[in-house]
Motif scaffolding. Structure first.
Motif, PDB file in Angstrom:
ATOM      1  N   ALA A 373      49.816  -0.775  49.856  1.00 51.82           N
ATOM      2  CA  ALA A 373      48.971  -1.393  48.615  1.00 51.82           C
ATOM      3  C   ALA A 373      47.859  -1.981  49.131  1.00 51.82           C
ATOM      4  O   ALA A 373      47.054  -2.050  48.225  1.00 51.82           O
ATOM      5  N   ASP A 374      47.440  -2.127  50.029  1.00 50.30           N
ATOM      6  CA  ASP A 374      46.079  -2.797  50.500  1.00 50.30           C
ATOM      7  C   ASP A 374      45.192  -1.610  50.981  1.00 50.30           C
ATOM      8  O   ASP A 374      43.991  -1.957  51.526  1.00 50.30           O
ATOM      9  N   GLY A 375      45.282  -0.436  50.446  1.00 50.94           N
ATOM     10  CA  GLY A 375      44.367   0.647  50.612  1.00 50.94           C
ATOM     11  C   GLY A 375      44.551   1.236  51.940  1.00 50.94           C
ATOM     12  O   GLY A 375      43.708   2.108  52.114  1.00 50.94           O
ATOM     13  N   THR A 376      45.416   0.894  53.008  1.00 46.09           N
ATOM     14  CA  THR A 376      45.388   1.543  54.083  1.00 46.09           C
ATOM     15  C   THR A 376      46.546   2.710  54.181  1.00 46.09           C
ATOM     16  O   THR A 376      47.283   2.712  53.160  1.00 46.09           O
ATOM     17  N   LEU A 377      46.264   3.613  55.044  1.00 44.92           N
ATOM     18  CA  LEU A 377      47.114   4.570  55.177  1.00 44.92           C
ATOM     19  C   LEU A 377      47.789   4.632  56.537  1.00 44.92           C
ATOM     20  O   LEU A 377      47.016   4.477  57.767  1.00 44.92           O
ATOM     21  N   GLU A 378      48.885   4.675  56.689  1.00 45.36           N
ATOM     22  CA  GLU A 378      49.808   4.943  57.920  1.00 45.36           C
ATOM     23  C   GLU A 378      50.158   6.156  58.272  1.00 45.36           C
ATOM     24  O   GLU A 378      50.946   6.698  57.313  1.00 45.36           O
ATOM     25  N   VAL A 379      50.068   6.717  59.556  1.00 45.05           N
ATOM     26  CA  VAL A 379      50.490   8.017  59.833  1.00 45.05           C
ATOM     27  C   VAL A 379      51.293   7.744  61.040  1.00 45.05           C
ATOM     28  O   VAL A 379      50.633   6.941  62.176  1.00 45.05           O
ATOM     29  N   TRP A 380      52.564   8.330  60.963  1.00 44.27           N
ATOM     30  CA  TRP A 380      53.279   8.271  62.381  1.00 44.27           C
ATOM     31  C   TRP A 380      53.444   9.678  62.803  1.00 44.27           C
ATOM     32  O   TRP A 380      53.846  10.845  61.994  1.00 44.27           O
ATOM     33  N   ALA A 381      52.807  10.259  63.885  1.00 43.42           N
ATOM     34  CA  ALA A 381      52.905  11.678  64.224  1.00 43.42           C
ATOM     35  C   ALA A 381      52.750  11.742  65.656  1.00 43.42           C
ATOM     36  O   ALA A 381      52.002  11.123  66.255  1.00 43.42           O
ATOM     37  N   PRO A 382      53.284  12.535  66.343  1.00 42.45           N
ATOM     38  CA  PRO A 382      53.434  12.976  67.649  1.00 42.45           C
ATOM     39  C   PRO A 382      51.775  13.238  67.931  1.00 42.45           C
ATOM     40  O   PRO A 382      51.312  14.169  67.331  1.00 42.45           O
ATOM     41  N   ASN A 383      51.250  12.590  68.757  1.00 43.94           N
ATOM     42  CA  ASN A 383      49.585  12.892  69.138  1.00 43.94           C
ATOM     43  C   ASN A 383      49.345  12.572  70.562  1.00 43.94           C
ATOM     44  O   ASN A 383      49.745  11.617  70.932  1.00 43.94           O
ATOM     45  N   ALA A 385      45.953  12.188  71.042  1.00 43.67           N
ATOM     46  CA  ALA A 385      44.497  11.841  70.767  1.00 43.67           C
ATOM     47  C   ALA A 385      44.555  10.877  69.691  1.00 43.67           C
ATOM     48  O   ALA A 385      43.954  11.376  68.564  1.00 43.67           O
ATOM     49  N   PRO A 386      44.984   9.553  69.526  1.00 39.80           N
ATOM     50  CA  PRO A 386      44.988   8.980  68.452  1.00 39.80           C
ATOM     51  C   PRO A 386      43.632   8.577  67.652  1.00 39.80           C
ATOM     52  O   PRO A 386      43.591   8.703  66.398  1.00 39.80           O
ATOM     53  N   GLU A 387      42.493   8.319  68.377  1.00 42.03           N
ATOM     54  CA  GLU A 387      41.213   8.132  67.602  1.00 42.03           C
ATOM     55  C   GLU A 387      41.000   9.544  66.714  1.00 42.03           C
ATOM     56  O   GLU A 387      40.429   9.454  65.678  1.00 42.03           O
ATOM     57  N   MET A 388      41.119  10.665  67.568  1.00 39.34           N
ATOM     58  CA  MET A 388      40.940  11.780  66.693  1.00 39.34           C
ATOM     59  C   MET A 388      41.728  12.229  65.442  1.00 39.34           C
ATOM     60  O   MET A 388      41.096  12.579  64.705  1.00 39.34           O
ATOM     61  N   PHE A 389      42.993  11.666  65.666  1.00 38.18           N
ATOM     62  CA  PHE A 389      43.721  11.982  64.573  1.00 38.18           C
ATOM     63  C   PHE A 389      43.290  11.105  63.304  1.00 38.18           C
ATOM     64  O   PHE A 389      43.536  11.361  62.220  1.00 38.18           O
ATOM     65  N   GLN A 390      42.905   9.815  63.764  1.00 38.56           N
ATOM     66  CA  GLN A 390      42.407   8.718  62.938  1.00 38.56           C
ATOM     67  C   GLN A 390      41.283   9.207  61.953  1.00 38.56           C
ATOM     68  O   GLN A 390      41.181   9.342  60.899  1.00 38.56           O
ATOM     69  N   ALA A 391      40.389   9.748  62.880  1.00 40.32           N
ATOM     70  CA  ALA A 391      39.317  10.249  61.986  1.00 40.32           C
ATOM     71  C   ALA A 391      39.551  11.480  60.955  1.00 40.32           C
ATOM     72  O   ALA A 391      39.072  11.440  60.016  1.00 40.32           O
ATOM     73  N   ASP A 392      40.311  12.367  61.604  1.00 43.93           N
ATOM     74  CA  ASP A 392      40.813  13.567  60.832  1.00 43.93           C
ATOM     75  C   ASP A 392      41.555  13.209  59.356  1.00 43.93           C
ATOM     76  O   ASP A 392      41.417  13.671  58.316  1.00 43.93           O
ATOM     77  N   VAL A 396      41.080  13.516  55.399  1.00 45.10           N
ATOM     78  CA  VAL A 396      42.078  14.422  54.488  1.00 45.10           C
ATOM     79  C   VAL A 396      42.483  13.331  53.386  1.00 45.10           C
ATOM     80  O   VAL A 396      42.639  13.891  52.272  1.00 45.10           O
ATOM     81  N   ALA A 397      42.468  12.134  53.455  1.00 43.13           N
ATOM     82  CA  ALA A 397      42.827  11.168  52.742  1.00 43.13           C
ATOM     83  C   ALA A 397      41.858  10.623  51.895  1.00 43.13           C
ATOM     84  O   ALA A 397      42.056  10.189  50.811  1.00 43.13           O
ATOM     85  N   GLY A 398      40.652  10.871  52.244  1.00 38.12           N
ATOM     86  CA  GLY A 398      39.450  10.493  51.337  1.00 38.12           C
ATOM     87  C   GLY A 398      39.215   8.890  51.620  1.00 38.12           C
ATOM     88  O   GLY A 398      38.725   8.457  50.657  1.00 38.12           O
ATOM     89  N   ILE A 399      39.632   8.413  52.662  1.00 35.62           N
ATOM     90  CA  ILE A 399      39.173   7.037  52.871  1.00 35.62           C
ATOM     91  C   ILE A 399      38.316   6.647  54.221  1.00 35.62           C
ATOM     92  O   ILE A 399      38.504   7.658  54.905  1.00 35.62           O
ATOM     93  N   ALA A 400      38.329   5.295  54.310  1.00 39.16           N
ATOM     94  CA  ALA A 400      37.380   5.382  55.688  1.00 39.16           C
ATOM     95  C   ALA A 400      38.226   5.172  56.950  1.00 39.16           C
ATOM     96  O   ALA A 400      39.603   4.729  56.786  1.00 39.16           O
ATOM     97  N   PRO A 401      37.706   5.783  57.893  1.00 38.33           N
ATOM     98  CA  PRO A 401      38.494   5.613  59.247  1.00 38.33           C
ATOM     99  C   PRO A 401      39.385   4.456  59.546  1.00 38.33           C
ATOM    100  O   PRO A 401      40.546   4.564  60.092  1.00 38.33           O
ATOM    101  N   LYS A 435      50.072  11.374  49.256  1.00 32.71           N
ATOM    102  CA  LYS A 435      48.995  11.043  47.952  1.00 32.71           C
ATOM    103  C   LYS A 435      49.392  11.862  46.671  1.00 32.71           C
ATOM    104  O   LYS A 435      49.218  11.005  45.550  1.00 32.71           O
ATOM    105  N   ALA A 436      50.088  12.743  46.572  1.00 34.37           N
ATOM    106  CA  ALA A 436      50.460  13.525  45.513  1.00 34.37           C
ATOM    107  C   ALA A 436      51.833  12.679  44.926  1.00 34.37           C
ATOM    108  O   ALA A 436      51.848  12.613  43.483  1.00 34.37           O
ATOM    109  N   THR A 437      52.693  12.198  45.394  1.00 30.02           N
ATOM    110  CA  THR A 437      53.707  11.505  45.073  1.00 30.02           C
ATOM    111  C   THR A 437      53.549   9.956  44.668  1.00 30.02           C
ATOM    112  O   THR A 437      54.527   9.393  44.339  1.00 30.02           O
TER     113      THR A 437
END
Lengths: 746, 148
Positions: A373-383, A385-392, A396-401, A435-437
């Motif tokens: 609700a605060d406009g953040t996106l949380e992603v749990w994913a095997p990775n 390289a967290p910063e690279m996933f964050q930027a990407d 995809v989400a169209g929001i700021a990193p 995002k779609a749902t």
């Protein structure tokens, strides 16, 4: 990967600093981390942020001492089996004076505190310990000093009268002690000291010792939690069906209405290159998505994705590599290889190839995405390289990193699988579906989708031409690798510069051959390629070290003795090859008859991967046309070490994977589609083919090298060199399962 | 449908051909049992059904109604399972750990039926895949547990 970026360690002027005292020790680390606005992408923000955060120096970003004196430690590196969480507990615990068993270690969120690899951060290149060792020791020592200072104030005694025992501050004169947990809050008000001496090596209790892994009991009782095990409130489960070739897009869905009516189905979604079904359980989602009758549309001209051609096959690509002649762009030259070859008494030539490989880690990829609700996106994913996933993810989400929160769970195997590979990672789909749902979505790929979309080790080929003198000794060696490197694919390639990941293991060899040249011919690999444990070394050392034996045989030299001879002025490597020979009971090539009556031979190989040095001997026999590997001996010199038990385990693991690649593995494409979609078609090393593994660790005192990958590259050439002794014929293509091998003795 | 997991009876409203694995993981939250391949190739999903190591990814849940199912979550409540876990800890078997639930269950099943297995018994029973290559440590741990 090994040379992806310049690799400075933390600069010597780097000192711990506490920029956010309110959150130090005992306060909410989560609040601190979320409070720091982070543009993504490593080095850039170390320069832009004011004041600059020096990675690895802010105690509060890493260490949180709990009321019970246990330590919550946020690791810059992700645990995936290599034992990095235990290593961090050992290194930090040594200086902080906390037993490693009292650590709880988690993967750290994105942020400039953790970009310890020259301003970047990833878990790979066997870099984690060697890139952070000094910084993590200083961090632990600074935190201990702050606890001492807090205790001095509380007890009203000079700090010089205080000492520590694991987890507590001691005032011997008054026979008083205070647990760390009782000091954590007071310590938070103190500045971070800058001049704390480190423990003397002779006084180490945990560094350098075979400390037990801190995750072992949870991993033996099913309590360890991987990405695939996570759940968030209100989430939908997702499954996908991809177009079999990249670039294909979903057209009509003939039975969409029927599928929507299947039990538990929430919705059906078209995604780039895929169709997804969301449902109230993953099994229902999977069943539904596999029931969909999808008409796939070929990629439109000008498609922005990398299109897999319908006529692509592994056979065709190998033929393309073979057709690309020439010496290519030079990467490494010594002396004058042309005149030396022209003047040689004898020329030896051979060409080698190795196939695409899948990672085949046991945990299939998954991702959870949740918009808050605060406009953040949380992603749990095997990775890795967290910063690279964050930027990407932000793109995809169209929001700021800084609005993207990346959680990095422990990995159910990785071996290079979980870098940012775009179409090979499911988290983008999870974000689109969330995002779609408007609901959190957990997307899990089936094993079949994983084999379809994995980022593969590139296919490669190498041509060698050696000149021998009248005594059979090599005086010139020209090597040309043909193919594409993973580093160039993902981090940029320029036409005038060789991607080192394509030639490492052919270049950087240690033998004193006076005239040599290593070149590279770039050929685009039509598949999605990635980093696979030990990267270029995984095949290039096979090419080089098996060709070495061909040179030795042509010159009538014993391959072990020739290696020793060419290392005469190189004590570190000569010592290492002698160490592995001694470990195996003395060098003998064979063939010889073992106690069980089998006819056996041994092969030797050396490799210089990821800052460490390795010498390997394998003992094999032949049975039913296949190679049986009985023993593998490995001497590894990583300079200095943190945990010999974990090193031995990692060498076992690297031997298993290297052997699996030598014996069994190849991804085969036909008609643009991989033939195997599960382990039945892509066999990996089973338990009955695991050899005995014998490890000797040599601490030469050289700068610390890596451990996760270096045990691998020597295995395929040592095995193939041994097998060639028995067959009497050189083997130049992997895997060995392609050929039925027979003993020349009949 | 009623099924008994770790001694506890569960009533489920679910399609009867749902694999036991997904009932455990998504319906009951028992995520210690892992999905690896879905084809009974890797063994990460191994549980005990009436004491027999069974690959839950290809076992329809209605096929095990009425059976006693033990998962990794209850393994230490079983005396043989407890010995196996202690051996896994003392031999430091796990690396990434993802396959180890299935390995521990396979070993527990073996030692329940064959308390003193030969090396051949161990090789025949311990066939689950491990991409980290912990096979030598696994065999050592099974021998260790058998002697405990």
């Amino acid at each position: 990967m090994n040379e992806m970026s310049p690799l400075p360690t933390v600069p010597p002027e780097a000192v711990p600093l506490n920029l956010s005292r309110r959150s130090f020790l005992g306060a909410s680390l989560g609040a601190l981390v979320l409070g720091v606005a982070l543009p993504a992408g490593g080095r850039a923000f170390a320069q832009e942020a004011a004041p600059a955060i020096v990675p690895g120096t802010r105690v509060n970003a890493y260490i949180q001492i709990q009321p019970d004196s246990t330590v919550l430690f946020r690791s810059a590196f992700i645990e995936g089996g290599q034992g990095i969480f235990t290593a961090m507990a050992q290194i930090v615990g040594e200086e902080l004076d906390v037993d490693p068993t009292q650590f709880v270690v988690e993967g750290a969120p994105p942020g400039p505190d953790y970009t310890l690899i020259g301003g970047y951060r990833f878990t790979g290149g066997s870099m984690s310990v060697r890139m952070s060792y000094d910084a993590m020791r200083k961090l632990g020592a600074a935190a201990r000093r702050m606890l001492l200072q807090a205790a001095a104030t509380q007890l009203g005694v000079p700090i010089a009268e205080l000492s520590t025992q694991p987890g507590r501050v001691i005032h011997a004169a008054s026979n008083r002690s205070i647990p760390y947990g009782d000091l954590a809050t007071a310590a938070a008000a103190l500045p971070v000291p800058t001049d704390v001496p480190l423990r003397a090596r002779a006084d180490f209790r945990w560094i350098g010792k075979p400390v037990a892994r801190i995750d072992i009991r949870d991993k033996s009782t099913g309590k360890a939690t991987y990405a695939i095990d996570l759940k968030v409130d209100g989430m939908l489960y997702g499954a996908v069906q991809h177009g079999v070739r990249l670039g294909m897009e979903p057209g009509t869905l003939a039975n969409e209405d029927q599928v929507k009516a299947m039990p538990g189905v929430h919705s059906v979604h078209r995604l780039p290159g895929a169709v997804a079904v969301l449902a109230n359980s993953w099994w229902r989602a999977r069943r539904a998505v596999e029931a969909l009758q999808i008409t796939w549309v070929e990629a439109a001209p000008g498609s922005t994705v990398r299109v897999m051609p319908a006529d692509y096959s592994s056979e065709k690509h190998l033929a393309d590599l073979k057709a690309r002649t020439g010496d290519g762009l030079a990467f490494e030259t010594h002396g004058e290889v042309g005149p030396a070859l022209a003047g040689a008494a004898r020329i030896v030539e051979a060409s080698f190839d190795a196939p695409h490989l899948a990672h085949a880690q046991l945990e299939p990829p998954s991702a959870i995405a949740r918009f808050n609700a605060d406009g953040t996106l949380e992603v749990w994913a095997p990775n890795q390289a967290p910063e690279m996933f964050q930027a990407d993810a932000a793109k995809v989400a169209g929001i700021a990193p800084e609005k993207v929160i990346i959680h990095s769970p422990i990995l159910g195997g990785f071996f290079g699988r979980h870098f940012l590979y775009q179409t090979a990672n499911p988290y983008q789909q999870a974000i689109m579906l969330a995002k779609a749902t408007g609901r959190p979505v957990k997307l899990l790929w089936t094993r079949e989708e994983e084999f379809l979309r994995d980022a593969l080790r590139p296919m490669s080929l190498a041509r060698f031409r050696a000149g021998l003198d009248a005594n059979g000794l090599p005086v010139a060696l020209s090597a040309v690798a043909v193919g594409e490197g993973a580093t160039g694919r993902w981090f940029g390639r320029t036409a005038d510069k060789v991607d080192s990941s394509a030639v490492e293991g052919i270049a950087g060899k240690v033998y004193a051959i006076p005239n040599r040249r290593v070149g590279h011919v770039h050929v685009d690999d039509p598949t999605i390629i990635g980093f696979w444990r030990s990267v270029g070394h995984s095949m290039n050392d096979f090419f080089y070290e098996t060709f070495f034996d061909e040179m030795a045989d042509a010159g009538k030299q014993d391959p072990y003795e020739l290696r020793r001879r060419l290392l005469a002025d190189n004590p570190r490597h000569r010592n290492l090859i002698e160490a592995v020979a001694a470990l195996s009971g003395g060098w003998k090539r064979g063939p010889f008859t073992a106690e069980d009556g089998t006819r056996r031979a041994r092969g030797v190989a050396m490799a210089s991967p990821f800052g460490s040095e390795v010498a390997t001997i394998a003992e094999v026999s032949l049975k039913g046309g296949e190679v049986v590997v009985h023993h593998v001996w490995v001497a590894v010199d990583p300079g200095s070490i943190v945990n010999p038990a974990i090193i031995e385990a990692q060498v076992n693991s690297a031997v298993a994977l290297g052997l699996s690649s030598a014996l069994l593995e190849e991804v085969v494409y036909e008609g643009g589609v991989p033939r195997a979609r599960n382990y039945d078609g892509y066999p990996i090393l089973p338990p009955e083919r695991m050899p005995k593994v014998h490890v000797r660790i040599v601490e030469s005192g050289a700068p610390m090298g890596g451990i996760g990958e270096p045990g691998l590259p020597g295995v395929p050439p040592a095995v193939v060199n041994a097998a060639s002794v028995l067959t009497g014929q050189r083997i130049r293509s992997l895997p060995l399962s392609r050929s039925r091998l027979t003993d020349m003795a009949g | 449908m009623d099924i008994t997991i770790n001694g506890q009876l569960h009533q489920l409203d679910i399609e009867p051909d749902t694999p036991l694995l997904w009932v455990l993981r998504d319906e009951l939250g028992l995520t210690g049992t892992k999905y690896g391949c879905g084809l009974a190739q890797c063994g990460a999903c191994t549980v005990l059904v009436d004491g027999q190591p069974t690959r839950s990814c290809v076992t329809p849940v209605d096929a095990v109604a009425g059976s006693q199912i033990m998962t990794i979550e209850a393994v230490t409540q079983d005396p043989v399972g407890q010995k196996v876990v202690e051996a896994w800890v003392s031999q430091q078997v796990a690396q990434c750990g993802y396959c180890q639930s299935g390995q521990v269950m396979a070993a527990t099943g073996l030692l329940k039926q064959t308390p003193k297995p030969s090396d051949e018994d161990i090789a025949a029973a311990m066939v689950n895949l491990c991409r980290c290559g912990t096979y030598n440590a696994i065999a050592a741990a099974v021998r260790h547990a058998a002697q405990a």
